[in-house]
Scaffold this motif. Structure first.
Motif, PDB file in Angstrom:
ATOM      1  N   PHE A   1       0.816  -1.225   0.000  1.00  0.00           N
ATOM      2  CA  PHE A   1       0.000   0.000   0.000  1.00  0.00           C
ATOM      3  C   PHE A   1       0.852   1.278   0.000  1.00  0.00           C
ATOM      4  O   PHE A   1       0.504   2.245  -0.705  1.00  0.00           O
ATOM      5  N   PRO A   2       1.962   1.362   0.767  1.00  0.00           N
ATOM      6  CA  PRO A   2       2.751   2.602   0.736  1.00  0.00           C
ATOM      7  C   PRO A   2       3.351   2.946  -0.621  1.00  0.00           C
ATOM      8  O   PRO A   2       3.780   4.086  -0.825  1.00  0.00           O
ATOM      9  N   LEU A   3       3.367   1.999  -1.565  1.00  0.00           N
ATOM     10  CA  LEU A   3       3.872   2.330  -2.898  1.00  0.00           C
ATOM     11  C   LEU A   3       2.994   3.362  -3.596  1.00  0.00           C
ATOM     12  O   LEU A   3       3.409   3.987  -4.586  1.00  0.00           O
ATOM     13  N   ALA A   4       1.784   3.561  -3.079  1.00  0.00           N
ATOM     14  CA  ALA A   4       0.907   4.596  -3.642  1.00  0.00           C
ATOM     15  C   ALA A   4       1.305   5.993  -3.192  1.00  0.00           C
ATOM     16  O   ALA A   4       0.856   6.993  -3.783  1.00  0.00           O
ATOM     17  N   LEU A   5       2.127   6.101  -2.158  1.00  0.00           N
ATOM     18  CA  LEU A   5       2.433   7.409  -1.578  1.00  0.00           C
ATOM     19  C   LEU A   5       3.295   8.313  -2.466  1.00  0.00           C
ATOM     20  O   LEU A   5       3.033   9.521  -2.531  1.00  0.00           O
ATOM     21  N   PRO A   6       4.355   7.796  -3.139  1.00  0.00           N
ATOM     22  CA  PRO A   6       5.143   8.720  -3.962  1.00  0.00           C
ATOM     23  C   PRO A   6       4.332   9.411  -5.056  1.00  0.00           C
ATOM     24  O   PRO A   6       4.496  10.619  -5.276  1.00  0.00           O
ATOM     25  N   SER A   7       3.440   8.672  -5.739  1.00  0.00           N
ATOM     26  CA  SER A   7       2.612   9.305  -6.772  1.00  0.00           C
ATOM     27  C   SER A   7       1.723  10.379  -6.156  1.00  0.00           C
ATOM     28  O   SER A   7       1.565  11.477  -6.721  1.00  0.00           O
ATOM     29  N   ALA A   8       1.143  10.071  -4.984  1.00  0.00           N
ATOM     30  CA  ALA A   8       0.311  11.064  -4.307  1.00  0.00           C
ATOM     31  C   ALA A   8       1.143  12.275  -3.885  1.00  0.00           C
ATOM     32  O   ALA A   8       0.705  13.423  -4.008  1.00  0.00           O
ATOM     33  N   GLY A   9       2.366  12.000  -3.385  1.00  0.00           N
ATOM     34  CA  GLY A   9       3.240  13.094  -2.978  1.00  0.00           C
ATOM     35  C   GLY A   9       3.622  13.994  -4.139  1.00  0.00           C
ATOM     36  O   GLY A   9       3.733  15.218  -3.990  1.00  0.00           O
TER      37      GLY A   9
END
Length: 441
Positions: A301-309
């Motif tokens: 799930f944390p792999l979604a964070l860079p795109s969101a960032g």
């Protein structure tokens, strides 16, 4: 002269799970990652210094990727048919010679684009045959409860060497030029191949005569699709890897240029990701989650964070923190995934299954990177990045609905003991172990 006592003390200091083959494989991986990470940068600068543009850099990169995709399955079947260390040494030899020729072209004159593409294609071909053999050899070199710790240390060594190699390669390109960095990479392949030539495969059962390459590939495919936890996670990462690479290779530099003040903040973020992978490996050297794939998948799930960032976008420090967390999380998944493959896949099929895994992990990356530009034009950069995050979250949540992903547990049986268990029985053992409480890249 070294005394027997000194030798005994050295053996005592080395963990029992770090045997001779494991030590050789780790040392060779450090050598190749030190050289190869700098060489990737050097090849791009070699194209640019010869008068090429960004499109030419992309063509050389594509020339390396295409044979990797084409020959990966053949490499997996061959590695399960022949002694794996011979396949690895042959592939290292091909990489050594192709990089030496690339270096010679750059150092002696102006290389032509088609020449650089041809040599890059040879390098990709070597990688296609090397990777499945390497994966199978590594997994057959460890056994018992410490397999996860061994995989964590191996991956930490690789990541650390890659970070150091990229930094050293960039510095050497500035001082010596790209040709010498390519020559160093060729020498690194020579060292690594020499180390791998001393691997001992006497413990691996002789391969029974088979029905040919196609029969081997069909057998590997049946092993692959017969395990829902395996193919669903590979399908998941076919998309996850594709959108992550599209976000970080295409959108990341653009956001850095337009919103963060240049390449510096993006370089900091990538360095933080590398540091996170090392931190994740350190965590997995001590943590042995009982439900391997459940723990690993939750950490996707944390792999979604860079795109969101990048979509927000976060300031440089915030983006670096997000990338560090992502690196740590993906390493937890990576070690858990390798441990599950080591535990569940019969030794004689490891390379073929690894080849299907790798093909799924890279197959959609060229498509995603090609569509990144049109997606930005059609929907806007921020929307495209949020779409990347949403895909990762939705696919990961979908994988958690697969019972085998939630139930597969770490077992304490040895490699030899579980190799005699039929796949259906192995699945039943895993399910029974979970009855009390209820992938690739």
């Amino acid at each position: 002269m070294t005394s027997p006592t000194d030798a005994g003390l050295r053996r005592a200091r080395r963990p029992a799970w770090a045997g001779r083959n494991y030590t050789l494989l780790t040392a060779a991986a450090i050598a190749t990652n030190l050289g190869s990470q700098g060489a990737l940068i050097a090849s791009a600068f070699a194209v640019l210094e010869s008068g090429g543009d960004a499109g030419d850099v992309g063509l050389v990169a594509a020339a390396r990727t295409i044979p990797l995709v084409l020959f990966l399955l053949v490499g997996g079947a061959l590695a399960d048919r022949l002694p794996r260390h011979r396949v690895m040494v042959a592939a290292n030899t091909l990489n050594c010679l192709s990089q030496a020729a690339f270096a010679a072209l750059v150092l002696t004159g102006d290389p032509l684009l088609w020449q650089m593409m041809a040599l890059a294609a040879l390098g990709g071909t070597g990688h296609a045959f090397f990777s499945p053999a390497s994966e199978g050899m590594l997994m057959s070199s460890v056994s018992g409860e410490q397999a996860g710790r061994a995989f964590a240390l191996y991956r930490m060594s690789m990541h650390g060497a890659g970070i150091g190699g990229a930094a050293l390669g960039g510095a050497l390109i500035a001082v010596l030029g790209p040709g010498w960095v390519l020559a160093i990479d060729s020498a690194a392949f020579l060292v690594a191949g020499s180390l791998r030539a001393f691997l001992d495969v006497s413990h691996i059962p002789a391969r029974a005569p088979g029905g040919g390459m196609l029969a081997d590939l069909r057998d590997g495919w049946r092993e692959f699709v017969g395990r829902p936890w395996l193919w669903t996670i590979v399908v998941q990462f076919a998309v996850v890897n594709a959108v992550v690479v599209a976000a970080e290779a295409v959108y990341g530099p653009l956001v850095a240029r337009d919103e963060l003040g240049g390449a510096g903040p993006w370089g900091l973020a990538l360095a933080a990701f590398g540091a996170g992978t090392v931190g994740g490996a350190l965590v997995m050297m001590r943590w042995k989650p009982r439900r391997l794939l459940l723990a690993g998948t939750l950490c996707v799930f944390p792999l979604a964070l860079p795109s969101a960032g990048l979509a927000v976008p976060l300031p440089a420090v915030g983006l670096a923190l997000v990338m560090f967390l992502t690196g740590l999380s993906v390493e937890v998944f990576g070690v858990s995934w390798m441990t599950a493959l080591h535990q569940e896949i019969p030794e004689e099929k490891l390379s073929r299954v690894s080849a299907y895994d790798m093909l799924g992990s890279i197959g959609m990356i060229p498509v995603a990177t090609a569509l990144a530009g049109p997606a930005e034009s059609a929907f806007g950069r921020s929307t495209a990045l949020w779409g990347c995050s949403a895909l990762i979250v939705l696919l990961t949540a979908a994988v958690l609905t697969v019972p085998d992903v939630r139930r597969l547990t770490r077992r304490r049986t040895s490699k030899t003991e579980r190799a005699s268990v039929a796949p259906a029985a192995a699945a039943a053992v895993s399910a029974d172990a979970e009855s009390a409480v209820g992938r690739p890249g």
